[in-house]
Scaffold this motif. Structure first.
Motif, mmCIF file in Angstrom:
data_model
loop_
_atom_site.group_PDB
_atom_site.id
_atom_site.type_symbol
_atom_site.label_atom_id
_atom_site.label_comp_id
_atom_site.label_asym_id
_atom_site.label_seq_id
_atom_site.Cartn_x
_atom_site.Cartn_y
_atom_site.Cartn_z
ATOM 1 N N PRO A 178 -54.890 2.025 20.290
ATOM 2 C CA PRO A 178 -54.102 3.252 20.132
ATOM 3 C C PRO A 178 -52.958 3.067 19.137
ATOM 4 C CG PRO A 178 -54.539 2.829 22.456
ATOM 5 C CD PRO A 178 -54.989 1.602 21.710
ATOM 6 N N PRO A 179 -52.672 4.094 18.334
ATOM 7 C CA PRO A 179 -51.572 3.986 17.365
ATOM 8 C C PRO A 179 -50.251 3.568 18.003
ATOM 9 C CG PRO A 179 -52.848 5.973 16.959
ATOM 10 C CD PRO A 179 -53.382 5.381 18.236
ATOM 11 N N ARG A 180 -49.963 4.055 19.196
ATOM 12 C CA ARG A 180 -48.703 3.693 19.846
ATOM 13 C C ARG A 180 -48.657 2.202 20.166
ATOM 14 N NH1 ARG A 180 -49.674 3.109 25.251
ATOM 15 N NH2 ARG A 180 -51.629 4.015 26.014
ATOM 16 N N VAL A 181 -49.817 1.601 20.438
ATOM 17 C CA VAL A 181 -49.865 0.158 20.707
ATOM 18 C C VAL A 181 -49.697 -0.613 19.409
ATOM 19 C CG1 VAL A 181 -51.286 -1.754 21.555
ATOM 20 C CG2 VAL A 181 -51.290 0.443 22.762
ATOM 21 N N ARG A 182 -50.376 -0.163 18.351
ATOM 22 C CA ARG A 182 -50.215 -0.824 17.051
ATOM 23 C C ARG A 182 -48.747 -0.868 16.657
ATOM 24 N NH1 ARG A 182 -53.737 3.256 13.955
ATOM 25 N NH2 ARG A 182 -55.378 3.536 15.510
ATOM 26 N N SER A 183 -48.034 0.216 16.931
ATOM 27 C CA SER A 183 -46.622 0.291 16.593
ATOM 28 C C SER A 183 -45.767 -0.556 17.523
ATOM 29 C CB SER A 183 -46.162 1.749 16.640
ATOM 30 O OG SER A 183 -44.787 1.860 16.344
ATOM 31 N N ALA A 184 -46.058 -0.489 18.818
ATOM 32 C CA ALA A 184 -45.211 -1.146 19.820
ATOM 33 C C ALA A 184 -45.203 -2.663 19.665
ATOM 34 C CB ALA A 184 -45.678 -0.771 21.222
ATOM 35 N N LEU A 185 -46.287 -3.229 19.170
ATOM 36 C CA LEU A 185 -46.336 -4.691 19.040
ATOM 37 C C LEU A 185 -45.302 -5.215 18.050
ATOM 38 C CD1 LEU A 185 -48.941 -4.453 20.714
ATOM 39 C CD2 LEU A 185 -49.900 -6.268 19.299
ATOM 40 N N PHE A 186 -44.855 -4.360 17.148
ATOM 41 C CA PHE A 186 -43.846 -4.782 16.182
ATOM 42 C C PHE A 186 -42.431 -4.389 16.610
ATOM 43 C CE2 PHE A 186 -47.632 -5.128 13.599
ATOM 44 C CZ PHE A 186 -47.375 -6.263 12.856
ATOM 45 N N ALA A 187 -42.324 -3.685 17.731
ATOM 46 C CA ALA A 187 -41.010 -3.222 18.184
ATOM 47 C C ALA A 187 -40.367 -4.262 19.094
ATOM 48 C CB ALA A 187 -41.151 -1.887 18.904
#
Length: 276
Positions: free
Chosen positions: A193-202
């Motif tokens: 999911p896009p939100r997971v792709r993003s969250a891994l860098f947060a």
């Protein structure tokens, strides 16, 4: 091959696959950002399973594992996911192998749970830290080019970015086989999911002190032409680790196990068979 599922400490469903003789040394494979346990490919898994109990995990938010709303910036959550798998499989003398972001997850586990029942570590094209200024997290041009488009919820923005990223994983040599593999890797990225792709860098976490004090043999394996995780990240980790062995593949990219599965297996076997 057998498929299993367990629950992490926060209840997240973690799915993993096992291969090989259950009585053999456990070799736990942790994949990278926006991938899954299928990234390793059948030929490599077969080679490794001839000698070890191979445990290929789908990280939280990836593959067949659940994608909770949070926990991606919590090292205790990542560590718990791995520990739950090791406990379920009664692992002792374990070798943890982390590719790319999987290297950071290995560090999460070691930071929280220590080295008990772990015999060695393999870092493949790996980051060991993340955040601005962290030398162990230095990324290359392909990763920089993918962000932030690869995290978009708009397919017209995300798909081209992820397609270019997938091509960077298979190396410079182009063939029908590598094109097929790049598309399979793209499929795994799109499934994340896009939100997971993003969250891994947060998240921001440094592990230099952990590496300096790590009393385990570690194989640092990295392609010199890696455009996703810069070679400097591997060199930094190796410079800190007291018991590091290095294998730098001249001209190889981010996925050495994709470019040459047989050579990769030989490197891993050579290292693992030196462990007590």
């Amino acid at each position: 091959m057998t498929v299993h599922q367990v629950r992490g400490a926060d209840g997240t469903r973690i799915v993993y696959r096992t291969f090989g003789d259950p009585s053999s040394r456990p070799l736990v494979l942790l994949h990278g950002w926006a991938q899954s346990s299928h990234c390793w490919g059948d030929p490599l898994l077969e080679d490794l399973a001839a000698r070890y109990r191979v445990i290929a995990v789908d990280l939280r938010g990836h593959g067949c594992s659940a994608a909770p709303a949070d926990g991606y910036d919590d090292r205790a959550a990542w560590a718990s996911d791995v520990r739950t798998v090791l406990t379920a499989e009664n692992c002792t003398g374990t070798v943890l192998l982390g590719w790319s972001y999987g290297g950071l997850v290995v560090c999460d586990y070691l930071a929280v749970h220590g080295t008990e029942n772990v015999a060695g570590v393999v870092l493949v094209g790996a980051i060991t830290s993340i955040g601005r200024g962290e030398k162990g997290g230095k990324v290359g041009a392909a990763m920089r080019a993918a962000i932030p488009a690869a995290m978009s919820e708009d397919p017209q923005i995300a798909v081209p970015a992820l397609g270019a990223f997938a091509e960077s994983l298979v190396g410079a040599g182009r063939s029908e086989a590598s094109g097929e593999t790049a598309q399979a890797l793209l499929g795994s990225s799109l499934r994340t999911p896009p939100r997971v792709r993003s969250a891994l860098f947060a998240r921001a976490v440094g592990n230099d002190d952990l590496l300096r004090e790590l009393d385990l043999p570690v194989l640092v394996l990295h392609g010199t032409a890696d455009a996703v995780v810069d070679l400097a990240a591997a060199e930094h980790a190796a410079s800190l680790l007291p018991l590091a062995t290095t294998s730098y593949w001249d001209g190889a990219g981010h996925g050495p196990f994709v470019e040459d599965p047989r050579r990769f297996a030989e490197d891993v076997v050579r290292f693992v068979d030196t462990l007590g």
